[in-house]
Design a protein around this motif. Sequence first.
Motif, short mmCIF file in Angstrom:
data_model
loop_
_atom_site.label_atom_id
_atom_site.label_comp_id
_atom_site.label_asym_id
_atom_site.label_seq_id
_atom_site.Cartn_x
_atom_site.Cartn_y
_atom_site.Cartn_z
N GLN A 1 0.88 -1.17 0.00
CA GLN A 1 0.00 0.00 0.00
C GLN A 1 0.91 1.22 0.00
O GLN A 1 1.61 1.47 0.97
CB GLN A 1 -0.91 0.00 1.22
N TRP B 1 -10.27 -6.13 2.34
CA TRP B 1 -10.03 -4.82 2.90
C TRP B 1 -10.68 -4.75 4.28
O TRP B 1 -11.81 -5.19 4.47
CB TRP B 1 -10.61 -3.71 2.01
N CYS C 1 -5.26 -3.43 3.33
CA CYS C 1 -5.47 -4.45 2.31
C CYS C 1 -4.79 -5.73 2.80
O CYS C 1 -3.71 -5.67 3.42
CB CYS C 1 -4.87 -3.98 1.00
N ASN D 1 -7.67 -2.28 -5.72
CA ASN D 1 -7.90 -0.97 -5.12
C ASN D 1 -9.30 -0.89 -4.52
O ASN D 1 -10.27 -1.36 -5.09
CB ASN D 1 -7.72 0.13 -6.15
N THR E 1 -10.07 6.57 -3.93
CA THR E 1 -9.51 5.25 -4.24
C THR E 1 -8.25 5.01 -3.42
O THR E 1 -7.33 5.84 -3.43
CB THR E 1 -9.16 5.14 -5.74
N ASP F 1 -5.08 2.52 -2.92
CA ASP F 1 -4.35 1.59 -3.76
C ASP F 1 -3.83 0.38 -2.99
O ASP F 1 -3.42 0.49 -1.83
CB ASP F 1 -3.17 2.29 -4.43
N CYS F 2 -3.80 -0.75 -3.68
CA CYS F 2 -3.25 -1.98 -3.12
C CYS F 2 -2.72 -2.84 -4.27
O CYS F 2 -3.45 -3.10 -5.22
CB CYS F 2 -4.31 -2.75 -2.35
N THR F 3 -1.48 -3.22 -4.19
CA THR F 3 -0.94 -4.20 -5.13
C THR F 3 -0.45 -5.41 -4.35
O THR F 3 -0.09 -5.29 -3.16
CB THR F 3 0.21 -3.63 -5.97
N SER G 1 -3.56 -5.79 -8.86
CA SER G 1 -3.99 -4.69 -8.01
C SER G 1 -5.42 -4.92 -7.54
O SER G 1 -6.22 -5.55 -8.24
CB SER G 1 -3.88 -3.35 -8.74
#
Lengths: 115, 115
Positions: A6, A36, A92, A76, A20, A22-24, A74
């Motif tokens: 994150q 989440w 995340c 998100n 938004t 973000d999360c990868t 990803s």
Amino acid sequence: AQKITQTQPGMFVQEKEAVTLDCTYDTSDPSYGLFWYKQPSSGEMIFLIYQGSYDQQNATEGRYSLNFQKARKSANLVISASQLGDSAMYFCAMREEDPSYKLIFGSGTRLLVRP
Amino acid sequence: NAGVTQTPKFRILKIGQSMTLQCTQDMNHNYMYWYRQDPGMGLKLIYYSVGAGITDKGEVPNGYNVSRSTTEDFPLRLELAAPSQTSVYFCASSRLAGGPTDTQYFGPGTRLTVL
């Protein structure tokens, strides 16, 4: 090794606007789950939304939706119509499909909703 | 249903002291977990259990012990408290492990300080 990233330590959003987070993720397993969680200042961990790796559609739960782009790895979180009560830490997490089924967490994003 | 309950909510220990963090769930969940959350970080798995009598180590088990004699209870034992164990401890449970409904539900956490 499985990993969650994150990249946004903190974010601001105006009340009633969308945001938004973000999360990868990184995994070599074909089967996995993405989650989440919200952690308000009181400290508890509140489950928000889940996306399975084989799900064809993006998950939605009320004002929360998960923008899942599998090829980009990803996941998100989109919060629509932000409310003051959305101010919190958001984590995340990815679930390993192994004997433990543990959750691997990212470092979190602190969201502050401005009135 | 109370869900996942943890006691105590707060505790201050001196170096070398011992204590047990209690965790109880009333959802008849098979899987139970102990995580720790260090300041500004995500959660890391300490120990987990897939059922009564079965436990295994997670990512950061050193300095801790667990037991699971019943489905409901999963206590975490700190034998010789060290300042590095200052953290917030979360217990979680899930019905099974791998499906979309098998979300991990978290207790309210125990904030432990070791001085």
